[in-house]
Design a protein around this motif. Structure first.
Motif, short mmCIF file in Angstrom:
data_model
loop_
_atom_site.label_atom_id
_atom_site.label_comp_id
_atom_site.label_asym_id
_atom_site.label_seq_id
_atom_site.Cartn_x
_atom_site.Cartn_y
_atom_site.Cartn_z
N GLY A 274 7.31 -0.29 -9.13
CA GLY A 274 8.45 -0.01 -9.63
C GLY A 274 9.57 -0.76 -9.30
N VAL A 275 9.59 -1.62 -7.89
CA VAL A 275 9.80 -3.40 -7.91
C VAL A 275 9.17 -3.83 -7.78
CG1 VAL A 275 11.37 -4.24 -6.54
CG2 VAL A 275 11.69 -1.61 -6.51
N SER B 59 2.99 -10.08 -15.66
CA SER B 59 2.34 -8.90 -16.69
C SER B 59 1.46 -7.79 -16.12
CB SER B 59 1.28 -10.21 -17.51
OG SER B 59 1.43 -9.19 -18.37
N ASP B 60 1.37 -8.46 -15.10
CA ASP B 60 0.19 -7.10 -14.32
C ASP B 60 0.89 -6.27 -13.15
OD1 ASP B 60 -2.69 -6.21 -13.02
OD2 ASP B 60 -1.32 -6.52 -11.47
N ALA B 61 2.03 -6.79 -12.96
CA ALA B 61 3.15 -5.86 -12.16
C ALA B 61 4.00 -4.75 -13.27
CB ALA B 61 3.89 -6.77 -11.02
N ARG B 62 3.88 -5.38 -14.51
CA ARG B 62 4.85 -4.89 -15.59
C ARG B 62 3.97 -3.73 -16.58
NH1 ARG B 62 5.50 -8.36 -20.21
NH2 ARG B 62 2.95 -7.84 -19.87
N VAL C 263 0.83 -1.61 0.46
CA VAL C 263 0.07 0.10 0.11
C VAL C 263 1.39 1.06 -0.31
CG1 VAL C 263 -1.49 1.44 1.33
CG2 VAL C 263 -1.60 -1.31 1.11
N GLY C 264 1.36 2.12 -1.22
CA GLY C 264 1.47 2.79 -1.25
C GLY C 264 2.80 3.34 -1.19
N GLU C 265 3.46 1.71 -1.42
CA GLU C 265 4.82 1.67 -1.78
C GLU C 265 5.66 1.63 -3.06
OE1 GLU C 265 7.59 2.00 1.04
OE2 GLU C 265 5.98 2.36 2.22
N GLY C 266 4.72 0.91 -3.80
CA GLY C 266 5.03 0.66 -5.32
C GLY C 266 5.77 -0.36 -5.27
N ILE C 267 5.21 -1.66 -4.17
CA ILE C 267 6.34 -2.25 -4.88
C ILE C 267 4.93 -4.09 -4.81
CG2 ILE C 267 8.12 -4.49 -3.21
CD1 ILE C 267 8.67 -2.10 -1.01
#
Length: 174
Positions: free
Chosen positions: A133-134, A124-127, A93-97
């Motif tokens: 970002g990570v 694929s979803d994360a991309r 949540v809110g960290e971009g991981i």
């Protein structure tokens, strides 16, 4: 021709000072600022390396302070809202991981065709998620990150599962 030549003792002192500055910079990037003084590096940074303090390192200049609180994780699905069986897919949540955990500890997290398909969907979803970002890829349990292809599912046609998917396309995942 007329420049003063440095003596070996002078070179040694210069090299040591440069090494201490480099070590201080690397330490500032690697050690969290919340560590107690007892775990500080043995070599203190030289006074000339004042910019290598944790508050002045390049990561913090670009990204700001990093929270010392662990991230809050929420279960995630792919773009179709479909869940997962062989993996756990979470986003902070809110960290971009994003965190993808191979979840077959009873088989030492060995891949089967379903595992590979789910990993491909999660990556694929994360991309495609611009807030990520990570991506952390890990395995559940303490015996192995991943032991490769699950040999219990291998027959003369290759790896098969309940979808009769006769190959383990790990190269497609990569």
């Amino acid at each position: 021709h007329n420049a003063p030549r440095a003596t070996p003792a002078c070179l040694s002192a210069l090299s040591m000072d440069a090494a201490e500055r480099r070590l201080a910079r690397v330490t500032a990037h690697l050690l969290p600022s919340s560590l107690p003084l007892a775990s500080a590096p043995l070599l203190a940074p030289s006074p000339a390396a004042g910019s290598s303090s944790p508050a002045g390192d390049s990561y913090r200049r670009v990204h700001g302070d990093v929270s010392s609180e662990p991230p809050e994780w929420r279960a995630a699905t792919d773009e179709d809202g479909k869940g997962f069986v062989d993996i756990i897919y979470e986003k902070s949540v809110g960290e971009g991981i994003a965190k993808i955990t191979i979840n077959r500890p009873d088989r030492r997290n060995a891949f089967r065709p379903l595992t590979v398909k789910e990993l491909m969907r999660a990556f694929s979803d994360a991309r495609d998620d611009s807030s990520i970002g990570v991506v952390i890829l890990t395995g559940n349990g303490s015996k192995a990150f991943c032991s490769g292809g699950d040999q219990a599912l291998r027959d003369s046609d290759g790896y098969v599962d309940f979808d009769s998917f006769g190959r383990l396309n790990v190269l497609d995942l990569q």
